[in-house]
Design an enzyme around this catalytic site. Structure first.
Site, PDB file in Angstrom:
ATOM      1  N   HIS A 325      55.368   8.598  11.985  1.00  0.00           N
ATOM      2  CA  HIS A 325      55.788   9.127  13.282  1.00  0.00           C
ATOM      3  C   HIS A 325      57.308   9.036  13.461  1.00  0.00           C
ATOM      4  CE1 HIS A 325      56.598   5.085  14.838  1.00  0.00           C
ATOM      5  NE2 HIS A 325      55.397   4.705  14.423  1.00  0.00           N
ATOM      6  N   CYS A 343      53.614   0.957  10.770  1.00  0.00           N
ATOM      7  CA  CYS A 343      53.686   2.408  10.632  1.00  0.00           C
ATOM      8  C   CYS A 343      54.874   2.803   9.755  1.00  0.00           C
ATOM      9  CB  CYS A 343      53.826   3.059  12.010  1.00  0.00           C
ATOM     10  SG  CYS A 343      52.362   2.894  13.053  1.00  0.00           S
TER      11      CYS A 343
END
Length: 418
Positions: A325, A343
């Protein structure tokens, strides 16, 4: 044994002797037994089918035998839904029997080919119906994913509405689940649990392939109290082969399309204590914006590590919350250090590009992280981390392949040439 009416074969040969004493035998091609019209083999074959007007028991195997000097050369048994029945033919051609259950409440057509002692061909077509299931309990199979286009890493799934634990019963279920692809590749089912199966090839699916999946389980007896029910078929296609390879130690993501490097992106991955998982993952879904809260990964609200953010261009790869992301707050560390909570973060511009070029079912692989290995099952699709030998053993069939013949050879098992 005589068959009437019937064409008998006459072979005429003329022996020609030359003046030099050399001999040559010539035979008429009209005498070839294989060129004769098949005779009616009704009087030379018998079966265990009930008398006309009665329905056959689907629990009992179909048996066909040949009498006298005649032998069976080929049997094709198919129901009105197009399902073939596998079978075995004795080496001497005297007997054929089915090796898989018949479907209940189905109409069958059986074509039996024979030959007599002279090699003349015979044929008989039998038709019969099977009785209805004795139990109302049905096993329903839901195939996934939904029809559409996916990346080459997308496994096929089969969700059962009831548990199947017995291996013999699992084999019946698995044998009825048919997967075909164009171009063709070999694959196998793996029993993830008593209620879930996954299917994949040894390698990823080919790019731009068409994959069709359907269940032949409807009307098939699985156990004394369980019969197969209807299922909706599935068709998916694959796009280009997209692979996103993240080297956590080098802090870089390399984007491949059909084996060619398209883009290199500086990234940051999980910091110590929150290390990103190694291994192959598959894109599960994408969302323009996702609210991410630290409480979902066990970080107490109000602590120094807590966060509550709206995160843009989010590509999900695990159900536990691992994404690729946009992370504009860590641009200074991207390409240099791992500072995330697990992440893979990148600049907003790079995340938007990645989001636009990655698809559900595409491959996202992480190497050189200090994190643990991606789970095989249960947290997304870690299926590709299971080596093929182990995957094949997860099948209820022998070596992960179907027992008996396949539809491609239409279940035609012939005895060895005499």
């Amino acid at each position: 044994m005589n068959h009437t009416p019937r064409t008998r074969t006459v072979v005429s040969c003329t022996l020609l002797v030359t003046a030099l004493g050399a001999g040559l035998t010539a035979c008429s091609s009209d005498g070839n037994p294989l060129s004769a019209k098949p005779y009616d083999a009704a009087d030379v074959i018998s079966s265990n089918l009930p008398t006309e007007g009665e329905r056959a028991d689907p629990d009992k195997p179909l048996e066909i035998t040949a009498d006298g000097d005649d032998r069976i050369t080929d049997v094709t048994a198919q129901d009105s839904a197009g399902r073939y029945v596998p079978g075995e033919l004795a080496a001497d051609g005297s007997r054929w029997h089915s090796t898989a259950p018949l479907a209940a409440n189905a109409h069958y057509t059986v074509t039996v080919s024979t030959e007599d002692g002279d090699g003349a061909p015979g044929r008989k077509v039998l038709t019969f119906d099977t009785s209805k299931p004795t139990s109302r309990k049905r096993l329903t199979v839901t195939l996934g994913p939904k029809s559409g286009q996916y990346g080459v890493g997308q496994p096929i799934t089969a969700q059962l509405d009831q548990e199947v634990k017995d291996k013999a019963q699992r084999a019946i279920v698995e044998r009825a689940l048919r997967v075909e692809s164009t171009p063709a590749v070999q694959g196998a089912w793996y029993w993830v649990s008593d209620k879930e199966l996954h299917y994949r090839p040894e390698e990823y699916w080919p790019a731009h392939a068409t994959i069709t999946v359907h269940s032949n389980l409807d009307g098939i007896r699985i156990s004394d109290r369980l019969w197969g029910g209807p299922s909706k078929p599935l068709k998916i296609t694959t796009g280009d082969r997209i692979e996103a390879l993240t080297d956590a130690a080098a802090h870089q993501l390399t984007f491949y399309k059909n084996g060619e490097v398209i883009k290199r992106i500086p990234v940051t991955t999980g910091r110590p204590g929150y290390d990103t998982r190694n291994g192959v993952k598959v894109v599960l879904e994408k969302a323009y914006v996702v609210r991410m809260r630290s409480s979902t990964i066990g970080i107490a609200a109000g602590s120094s590590d807590s966060f509550d953010l709206s995160v843009y261009y989010s590509t999900r790869v695990t159900w536990s919350g691992e994404y690729v992301h946009a992370a504009p707050w860590s641009v200074g560390s991207q390409g240099y250090a791992n500072v995330s909570h697990g992440c893979t973060g990148m600049s907003t511009a790079n995340a938007e590009w990645f989001f636009d070029n990655i698809h559900q079912g595409d491959i996202v692989r992480v190497v050189n992280s200090r994190g643990r290995q991606m789970e095989d099952f249960g947290n997304g699709f870690g299926d590709w981390n299971v080596d093929w030998k182990k995957w094949s053993k997860g099948s209820a069939l022998v070596n992960g392949t179907r027992e008996g013949p396949t539809e491609s050879d239409t279940v035609r098992l012939q005895p060895a040439a005499l």
